[in-house]
Design an enzyme around this catalytic site. Sequence first.
Site, mmCIF file in Angstrom:
data_model
loop_
_atom_site.group_PDB
_atom_site.id
_atom_site.type_symbol
_atom_site.label_atom_id
_atom_site.label_comp_id
_atom_site.label_asym_id
_atom_site.label_seq_id
_atom_site.Cartn_x
_atom_site.Cartn_y
_atom_site.Cartn_z
ATOM 1 N N HIS A 84 0.817 -1.216 0.000
ATOM 2 C CA HIS A 84 0.000 0.000 0.000
ATOM 3 C C HIS A 84 0.852 1.269 0.000
ATOM 4 O O HIS A 84 0.324 2.360 0.266
ATOM 5 C CB HIS A 84 -0.947 0.018 1.205
ATOM 6 C CG HIS A 84 -1.941 -1.091 1.186
ATOM 7 N ND1 HIS A 84 -2.972 -1.164 0.287
ATOM 8 C CD2 HIS A 84 -2.036 -2.211 1.943
ATOM 9 C CE1 HIS A 84 -3.669 -2.272 0.486
ATOM 10 N NE2 HIS A 84 -3.117 -2.919 1.486
ATOM 11 N N ILE A 91 0.817 6.880 0.167
ATOM 12 C CA ILE A 91 0.259 5.775 0.944
ATOM 13 C C ILE A 91 -1.218 5.627 0.598
ATOM 14 O O ILE A 91 -1.987 6.586 0.701
ATOM 15 C CB ILE A 91 0.389 6.059 2.460
ATOM 16 C CG1 ILE A 91 1.836 6.371 2.825
ATOM 17 C CG2 ILE A 91 -0.160 4.889 3.273
ATOM 18 C CD1 ILE A 91 1.996 7.073 4.165
ATOM 19 N N CYS A 92 -1.596 4.421 0.230
ATOM 20 C CA CYS A 92 -3.006 4.119 -0.021
ATOM 21 C C CYS A 92 -3.583 3.567 1.277
ATOM 22 O O CYS A 92 -3.451 2.384 1.584
ATOM 23 C CB CYS A 92 -3.136 3.096 -1.163
ATOM 24 S SG CYS A 92 -4.839 2.656 -1.519
ATOM 25 N N ALA A 93 -4.172 4.453 2.062
ATOM 26 C CA ALA A 93 -4.762 4.071 3.343
ATOM 27 C C ALA A 93 -6.044 4.881 3.526
ATOM 28 O O ALA A 93 -6.021 6.111 3.440
ATOM 29 C CB ALA A 93 -3.791 4.339 4.497
ATOM 30 N N PHE A 145 -7.826 7.178 -4.432
ATOM 31 C CA PHE A 145 -7.525 5.760 -4.281
ATOM 32 C C PHE A 145 -8.812 4.959 -4.149
ATOM 33 O O PHE A 145 -9.802 5.448 -3.605
ATOM 34 C CB PHE A 145 -6.664 5.501 -3.029
ATOM 35 C CG PHE A 145 -5.245 5.996 -3.145
ATOM 36 C CD1 PHE A 145 -4.343 5.387 -4.001
ATOM 37 C CD2 PHE A 145 -4.801 7.061 -2.377
ATOM 38 C CE1 PHE A 145 -3.039 5.818 -4.095
ATOM 39 C CE2 PHE A 145 -3.490 7.511 -2.465
ATOM 40 C CZ PHE A 145 -2.598 6.885 -3.326
#
Length: 152
Positions: A84, A91-93, A145
């Site tokens: 991620h 950051i893919c969160a 995202f």
Amino acid sequence: MASISSRRLSKELKELNTECPAGIKLVEASNFDKWILGIEVLGDSLYKGESFLLKFTFDPGYPISAPAVQFVVDSEHEAPLHPHVYSNGHICASILGDAWSPVLSVSAVCITLQSMLASCKKKERPEGNDRYVRFAPENPKKTKFLYDDDTV
């Protein structure tokens, strides 16, 4: 009169200066626009012995709007290899996007990212890393995202 953002950041900065969570270190916070924090995963994980820097960029809408958070990537620092985390530090969160809540804090984000790293089973970049990095906006908040159910 101080803004909601500056009052909140002042409170969080005081807490970070007096009682930083384990594995988190305040590196730079000379203003309320950008902070740098060090993060280290505690315990036995794929990232044992590694440390990373996180850059938090705040806009005047904080804490109603999420900060822009990314790993620092420069001649001395790399983003962790994680499914991620893109090689440019984005950051893919979900907590940094759709799931952001004003009750979250800089410390809470750091602890969540520590947990995300600690639970990683395989060091690898996200699918499409090279293409994403080539076309990504400088500000990770400008990326829309798509989050899986199992992401943070």
